[in-house]
Design a protein around this motif. Structure first.
Motif, mmCIF file in Angstrom:
data_model
loop_
_atom_site.group_PDB
_atom_site.id
_atom_site.type_symbol
_atom_site.label_atom_id
_atom_site.label_comp_id
_atom_site.label_asym_id
_atom_site.label_seq_id
_atom_site.Cartn_x
_atom_site.Cartn_y
_atom_site.Cartn_z
ATOM 1 N N CYS A 77 -30.855 -41.604 -27.451
ATOM 2 C CA CYS A 77 -31.747 -42.661 -28.098
ATOM 3 C C CYS A 77 -31.218 -44.146 -27.913
ATOM 4 O O CYS A 77 -32.212 -44.636 -28.430
ATOM 5 C CB CYS A 77 -31.331 -42.089 -29.944
ATOM 6 S SG CYS A 77 -30.073 -41.737 -30.314
ATOM 7 N N ASP A 78 -29.977 -44.257 -28.354
ATOM 8 C CA ASP A 78 -29.815 -45.657 -27.411
ATOM 9 C C ASP A 78 -29.425 -46.231 -25.776
ATOM 10 O O ASP A 78 -29.454 -46.856 -25.547
ATOM 11 C CB ASP A 78 -27.714 -46.411 -27.855
ATOM 12 C CG ASP A 78 -27.786 -45.569 -29.710
ATOM 13 O OD1 ASP A 78 -28.757 -45.879 -30.134
ATOM 14 O OD2 ASP A 78 -27.070 -44.760 -29.683
ATOM 15 N N GLY A 79 -30.619 -44.767 -25.487
ATOM 16 C CA GLY A 79 -29.905 -45.135 -23.719
ATOM 17 C C GLY A 79 -29.067 -45.536 -22.989
ATOM 18 O O GLY A 79 -28.606 -45.190 -21.927
ATOM 19 N N ASP A 80 -27.595 -45.267 -24.072
ATOM 20 C CA ASP A 80 -26.049 -45.375 -22.786
ATOM 21 C C ASP A 80 -25.885 -44.426 -22.580
ATOM 22 O O ASP A 80 -24.339 -43.946 -22.507
ATOM 23 C CB ASP A 80 -25.648 -46.253 -23.895
ATOM 24 C CG ASP A 80 -25.292 -45.745 -25.008
ATOM 25 O OD1 ASP A 80 -25.557 -44.810 -25.202
ATOM 26 O OD2 ASP A 80 -24.532 -46.520 -26.207
ATOM 27 N N THR A 81 -25.944 -42.774 -23.025
ATOM 28 C CA THR A 81 -25.497 -41.671 -22.380
ATOM 29 C C THR A 81 -26.836 -40.558 -21.636
ATOM 30 O O THR A 81 -28.343 -40.711 -22.387
ATOM 31 C CB THR A 81 -25.069 -40.516 -23.256
ATOM 32 O OG1 THR A 81 -24.234 -42.073 -24.080
ATOM 33 C CG2 THR A 81 -24.658 -39.673 -22.848
ATOM 34 N N ILE A 82 -26.541 -40.561 -20.516
ATOM 35 C CA ILE A 82 -26.699 -39.125 -19.809
ATOM 36 C C ILE A 82 -26.483 -37.847 -19.834
ATOM 37 O O ILE A 82 -25.132 -37.449 -20.151
ATOM 38 C CB ILE A 82 -27.534 -39.535 -18.358
ATOM 39 C CG1 ILE A 82 -28.278 -41.297 -18.336
ATOM 40 C CG2 ILE A 82 -28.242 -38.602 -17.505
ATOM 41 C CD1 ILE A 82 -27.797 -41.255 -16.741
#
Lengths: 125, 125
Positions: A77-82
Motif C-alpha cells: 500500500c505504501d509502495g515501499d515493499t515488494i
C-alpha cells in the motif's frame, strides 16, 4: 528503463523484496532491489536482487543454480515493499536450507527448526 | 531488556519484520521493529512495531482493533530480517484490505487485485 514511479526506494535507492513460494506460501527470504534489479526481474522473469555487500546486481542462483522464476510481483500500500511470488528451484538459503527463516524464538532463545538439505560446499561447487 | 545479540539492527536501530498469517501462509504486511518493539512483542504476545513516520512504538491494532497475536517469531540466516507468524484479527492493511500487497504488475503496470473489506472510516472510527 521504466521510472517505477509507484515504487518507493530508500535513500540508498533500494526497496525490500520478500520472496514467497507461490504455491505453498512458504516465505523463503528477504533481499533488496534497486531500479535496475527490478527492471531486469520484470524483463527476464527471473529474480534479480541488488547485493548490498557486493554492491552489484545479484542474479539469484547465478552461482548455485538455485534460481527463482517470477510468478507475480506485488507492491504494498505504501509502495515501499515488494512481494515476489516465485517458483524456487532447490533451496533459497545460502546455508543449504529451503528458506532463510530457520531460527525461531523459544523461551527467550533462538533455536534451529530446519536442517540443511544440501551442504554449502555442494551448493557452490 | 534483552540485548538480542543475534538480531542485526540497521543504522537507525531498526530491523524489518514480515507478518504472515500463520495458518494460511498469506503475507500480510512488512513493517519495522526497534529493540523495544521486539521486546514488547515477545513479552506481550501481541505484535508491536516501530513507526518510522510517527517515530514511536506502534502497537498494531491500537486504534483499529485489528491486532496481530504472535504465534512464532523467526529470524533469518543473516539475522537482519524477522518473520512473524501471526493470527491477524480482521484486516492488516490501513486501506481496509486483508493484506497490504493488493497491487500486482500486469503488462508493465500495477493493477489492484483486492478490494477493501471495510472502509478506513469504519476502521478508525
Amino acid at each position: 528503463m521504466s521510472e517505477f514511479s509507484e515504487f518507493v526506494f530508500n535513500d540508498d535507492g533500494l526497496i525490500p523484496a520478500i520472496a514467497q513460494q507461490h504455491d505453498t506460501g512458504e516465505v523463503l527470504m528477504m533481499a533488496w532491489m534497486n531500479r535496475e534489479a527490478l527492471a531486469e526481474t520484470l524483463a527476464s522473469g527471473r529474480v534479480c536482487y541488488y547485493s548490498r555487500g557486493r554492491k552489484k546486481l545479484w542474479r539469484k542462483g547465478e552461482s548455485s543454480g538455485q534460481i527463482q522464476v517470477l510468478v507475480e510481483l506485488r507492491l504494498d500500500c505504501d509502495g515501499d515493499t515488494i512481494l515476489l511470488q516465485v517458483d524456487q528451484t532447490g533451496v533459497a538459503c545460502h546455508t543449504g536450507r529451503r528458506n532463510c527463516f530457520f531460527r525461531t524464538m523459544r523461551d527467550g532463545a533462538l533455536v534451529e527448526i530446519a536442517k540443511p538439505e544440501i551442504t554449502p560446499e555442494e551448493l557452490y561447487k
